[in-house]
Design an enzyme around this catalytic site. Structure first.
Site, PDB file in Angstrom:
ATOM      1  N   GLY A  18       0.831  -1.204   0.000  1.00 50.92           N
ATOM      2  CA  GLY A  18       0.000   0.000   0.000  1.00 50.92           C
ATOM      3  C   GLY A  18       0.859   1.244   0.000  1.00 50.92           C
ATOM      4  O   GLY A  18       2.015   1.218  -0.457  1.00 50.92           O
ATOM      5  N   CYS A  34       1.373   0.584  -8.825  1.00 57.94           N
ATOM      6  CA  CYS A  34       2.557   1.043  -8.093  1.00 57.94           C
ATOM      7  C   CYS A  34       3.700   1.270  -9.075  1.00 57.94           C
ATOM      8  O   CYS A  34       4.589   2.080  -8.829  1.00 57.94           O
ATOM      9  CB  CYS A  34       2.942   0.035  -7.025  1.00 57.94           C
ATOM     10  SG  CYS A  34       3.040  -1.634  -7.664  1.00 57.94           S
ATOM     11  N   GLU A  78       5.730  -3.412   0.603  1.00 55.81           N
ATOM     12  CA  GLU A  78       5.632  -3.127  -0.847  1.00 55.81           C
ATOM     13  C   GLU A  78       4.855  -1.832  -0.984  1.00 55.81           C
ATOM     14  O   GLU A  78       3.623  -1.840  -0.961  1.00 55.81           O
ATOM     15  CB  GLU A  78       4.880  -4.258  -1.553  1.00 55.81           C
ATOM     16  CG  GLU A  78       5.577  -5.606  -1.525  1.00 55.81           C
ATOM     17  CD  GLU A  78       6.750  -5.689  -2.487  1.00 55.81           C
ATOM     18  OE1 GLU A  78       6.999  -4.721  -3.232  1.00 55.81           O
ATOM     19  OE2 GLU A  78       7.422  -6.724  -2.476  1.00 55.81           O
TER      20      GLU A  78
HETATM   21  P1  NAD Z   1      -3.416   2.369   1.419  1.00 56.91           P
HETATM   22  O1  NAD Z   1      -2.094   2.489   2.071  1.00 56.91           O
HETATM   23  O2  NAD Z   1      -4.407   3.444   1.622  1.00 56.91           O
HETATM   24  O3  NAD Z   1      -4.127   1.009   1.909  1.00 56.91           O
HETATM   25  C1  NAD Z   1      -3.515  -0.265   1.736  1.00 56.91           C
HETATM   26  C2  NAD Z   1      -3.997  -1.223   2.806  1.00 56.91           C
HETATM   27  O4  NAD Z   1      -3.452  -0.829   4.066  1.00 56.91           O
HETATM   28  C3  NAD Z   1      -5.515  -1.254   3.000  1.00 56.91           C
HETATM   29  O5  NAD Z   1      -5.893  -2.588   3.221  1.00 56.91           O
HETATM   30  C4  NAD Z   1      -5.721  -0.382   4.228  1.00 56.91           C
HETATM   31  O6  NAD Z   1      -6.894  -0.706   4.944  1.00 56.91           O
HETATM   32  C5  NAD Z   1      -4.478  -0.721   5.041  1.00 56.91           C
HETATM   33  N1  NAD Z   1      -4.022   0.317   5.984  1.00 56.91           N
HETATM   34  C6  NAD Z   1      -4.053   1.653   5.830  1.00 56.91           C
HETATM   35  N2  NAD Z   1      -3.456   2.264   6.870  1.00 56.91           N
HETATM   36  C7  NAD Z   1      -3.008   1.286   7.694  1.00 56.91           C
HETATM   37  C8  NAD Z   1      -2.283   1.266   8.937  1.00 56.91           C
HETATM   38  N3  NAD Z   1      -1.904   2.392   9.533  1.00 56.91           N
HETATM   39  N4  NAD Z   1      -1.984   0.076   9.488  1.00 56.91           N
HETATM   40  C9  NAD Z   1      -2.348  -1.077   8.883  1.00 56.91           C
HETATM   41  N5  NAD Z   1      -3.046  -1.128   7.730  1.00 56.91           N
HETATM   42  C10 NAD Z   1      -3.365   0.036   7.130  1.00 56.91           C
HETATM   43  O7  NAD Z   1      -3.129   2.132  -0.141  1.00 56.91           O
HETATM   44  P2  NAD Z   1      -4.158   2.033  -1.353  1.00 56.91           P
HETATM   45  O8  NAD Z   1      -4.713   3.382  -1.652  1.00 56.91           O
HETATM   46  O9  NAD Z   1      -5.104   0.900  -1.154  1.00 56.91           O
HETATM   47  O10 NAD Z   1      -3.178   1.567  -2.544  1.00 56.91           O
HETATM   48  C11 NAD Z   1      -2.393   2.446  -3.280  1.00 56.91           C
HETATM   49  C12 NAD Z   1      -0.962   2.458  -2.796  1.00 56.91           C
HETATM   50  O11 NAD Z   1      -0.440   1.139  -2.762  1.00 56.91           O
HETATM   51  C13 NAD Z   1      -0.053   3.230  -3.721  1.00 56.91           C
HETATM   52  O12 NAD Z   1       0.838   3.993  -2.942  1.00 56.91           O
HETATM   53  C14 NAD Z   1       0.685   2.145  -4.473  1.00 56.91           C
HETATM   54  O13 NAD Z   1       1.924   2.544  -5.012  1.00 56.91           O
HETATM   55  C15 NAD Z   1       0.835   1.111  -3.418  1.00 56.91           C
HETATM   56  N6  NAD Z   1       1.069  -0.216  -3.979  1.00 56.91           N
HETATM   57  C16 NAD Z   1       2.345  -0.726  -3.924  1.00 56.91           C
HETATM   58  C17 NAD Z   1       2.616  -1.966  -4.492  1.00 56.91           C
HETATM   59  C18 NAD Z   1       4.006  -2.539  -4.476  1.00 56.91           C
HETATM   60  O14 NAD Z   1       4.127  -3.724  -4.731  1.00 56.91           O
HETATM   61  N7  NAD Z   1       5.032  -1.772  -4.192  1.00 56.91           N
HETATM   62  C19 NAD Z   1       1.591  -2.701  -5.100  1.00 56.91           C
HETATM   63  C20 NAD Z   1       0.311  -2.163  -5.122  1.00 56.91           C
HETATM   64  C21 NAD Z   1       0.062  -0.912  -4.549  1.00 56.91           C
END
Ligand code: NAD
Length: 518
Positions: free
Chosen positions: A248, A304, A270
């Site tokens: 995320g 990402c 990631e």
């Molecule tokens: P996000 O960080 O808002 O949420 C991702 C997940 O984390 C969700 O399930 C959310 O409920 C959970 N979450 C949020 N805050 C948290 C915390 N403090 N503690 C524990 N869990 C928490 O991300 P998003 O908007 O769903 O996805 C987009 C982001 O993900 C972009 O920044 C993208 O680059 C990244 N991403 C990275 C990869 C990689 O492999 N590097 C792959 C896919 C997406």
């Protein structure tokens, strides 16, 4: 699910995936937890339809999932790895059966194109196949002992409960990248998917359960907890979860990494990227243009690995700019299930706001917007999640350019001199996920791949930044989090290494020749 008002085709898809209408809104199905928590409504960004609603899991459900996981681990770890691999092989076959409905649901719930939805399911199948072979190759080394008549070797053991936190943009593949490997390694998995894509997560659990039931796999080897960040935070703070794999935003990763670090657990992070393509004077523009356009507008810029920055040599800058501006005029935007469209919607209206605000920030910092993205309205755009893509001329140092905007906003940056200048610009951001160079000059490509070249986890030559094969280890450096999952030897993170030494002599010699007469 409490409500279903979707069209017949999607209704059929939901039924095929075991997402049946249930009037009391409580949980159905083994392994997924939802009870008295808040209701999560899943609206499709494609047409704004309420696809279904789910009660989110509570912290009590979390406790149950972890306790069941711990109990299941004791049985699961005793099953020989190739036998666990056989079950993962069956999961791969089951996913082949469900590829079309699951791919459609991914497209409808998340908004990516149908082809990309199918591609995501194909990635799941691929990683299952990879894991099956791997289940016979969880190799450690045999080592020579310095003590006579002794033998030494290292071997890998499973960790226990692996917590998986995933993002909305790859709602199914990232889960499978983790589970396929964790399961053959002997771990059990508890998944906290994005609250924006709960239905695809339940569908994955239902498909898995079919295979697990047929093989008498104990309950708790696969669980899904539908809910918000609180459940993810519980996982990060829980010492019963030895590994947390979190995908995320960097903001989320810092919070998870800190919590897991405090208890000296392991995390696999990631996180966000800020990916660039370097275009040198010898680049083949026939390859560059489709590579850039797919990388920047594919998945509506919500990968990402999406291409965010183009670093173009001054000698070809105007030419590339003109071709791109012209190409952007031909992008077809609309329903992602209609294969003639190139770009679907953003995930929700908040993302639209973030995107439009980013364009304003570009202007405020002195950037020149060449193609200005707008929010689209009218027929076919009723969900309010559709936008047109943008191109802007900027300096790499702008604060907006340093951040990841998760939308189709492409920056053009000019470089002069040799490739080292372009590499310096490319590396001058906080993130380090994916990078590319388009060149026909071997000195430039080798420099880009060398220790003084790209500082990213992924470095491509004459390929765009987005899209990766499961055979390679996937992940990035710096604020991308340093994690690696999927191929190569990424499996090692799901296991603990044990060094074993056996003395089969009748003496007790000490290492380093230490004498201890007793
Ligand atoms: P996000 O960080 O808002 O949420 C991702 C997940 O984390 C969700 O399930 C959310 O409920 C959970 N979450 C949020 N805050 C948290 C915390 N403090 N503690 C524990 N869990 C928490 O991300 P998003 O908007 O769903 O996805 C987009 C982001 O993900 C972009 O920044 C993208 O680059 C990244 N991403 C990275 C990869 C990689 O492999 N590097 C792959 C896919 C997406």
């Amino acid at each position: 699910m409490a409500t279903m008002t979707v069209g017949t085709e999607i209704k059929e898809v939901l039924e095929q995936l075991g997402l049946k209408e249930n009037n009391n809104g409580a949980s159905t199905g083994k392994g997924w937890f939802s009870s008295n928590g808040e209701e999560i409504k899943s609206f499709s960004p494609v047409d704004g339809t309420l696809i279904g609603s789910v009660k989110s899991a509570t912290l009590a459900d979390y406790e149950t999932a972890i306790t069941k996981g711990q109990a299941a681990f004791k049985e699961w770890r005793e099953i020989p790895a190739p036998k666990r691999g056989e079950i993962v092989r069956q999961l791969g076959d089951k996913l082949r059966e469900y590829k079309i409905p699951l791919g459609k649901l991914v497209s409808y719930e998340m908004g990516k194109s149908y082809q990309e939805g199918l591609g995501e399911v194909q990635e799941m199948i691929d990683i299952c196949d990879f894991a099956v072979g791997l289940s016979r190759q969880l190799n450690g080394s045999t080592l020579h002992s310095e003590r006579p008549v002794h033998r030494m070797y290292d071997q890998y053991h499973p960790l226990g409960v692996v917590g998986i936190i995933s993002a909305f943009n790859f709602p199914v593949a990232v889960w499978c990248w983790n589970t396929a490997l964790a399961w053959i390694c002997g771990d059990v998995c508890v998944w906290k998917p994005s609250e924006k894509t709960p239905l695809t997560a339940i569908a994955c659990q239902n498909i898995t359960q079919e295979v697990f039931d047929a093989n008498d796999v104990p309950e708790g080897v696969s669980s899904v907890l539908i809910g918000d960040a609180e459940l993810g935070k519980a996982m990060a703070n829980d010492k019963r979860v030895p590994l947390v794999s979190a995908t995320g935003s960097t903001r989320m990763g810092k919070s998870v990494g800190e919590a897991v670090g405090k208890r000296l657990g392991k995390s696999l992070l990631e996180l966000g990227g800020n990916n660039a393509i370097i275009i040198t004077p010898s680049a083949d523009l026939e390859l560059v243009i489709p590579g850039v356009v797919f990388g920047a507008v594919g998945t509506t810029g919500q990968r990402c690995t999406s291409t965010r920055r183009l670093i173009i040599h001054e000698s070809i800058y105007d030419k590339v700019k003109d071709i791109l501006v012209n190409a952007y005029g031909q992008i077809k935007i609309g329903n992602p299930l209609d294969e003639s469209n190139h770009m679907g919607p953003l995930i929700d209206k908040d993302s639209v706001e973030t995107y439009l605000a980013a364009i304003e920030k570009v202007k405020a910092e002195g950037g020149k917007v060449l193609v200005e993205g707008k929010s689209l309205s009218g027929e076919g755009y009723e969900s309010g999640c559709y936008v047109s893509p943008s191109i802007a001329e900027v300096e790499n140092s702008y604060s907006i350019v340093q951040d990841e905007t998760f939308a189709p906003l492409l920056y053009l940056i000019k470089y002069s001199g040799d490739v080292n200048n372009a590499i310096e610009i490319q590396n001058d951001v906080k993130q380090g996920l994916s990078s590319s160079i388009f060149t026909n000059n071997i000195r430039e490509s080798e420099r880009f791949l060398s220790a003084g070249g790209s500082d990213c986890g992924i470095a491509n030559v004459n390929i765009g930044t987005s899209g990766a094969e499961i055979g390679g280890a996937f992940g990035g450096e710096k604020e991308t989090g340093g994690g690696r999952e999927s191929g190569s030897d990424a499996w090692k993170v799901y296991m603990r290494r044990q060094t074993n030494t056996i003395n089969y002599s009748s003496e007790l010699p000490l290492a380093q020749g230490i004498k201890f007469d007793f």
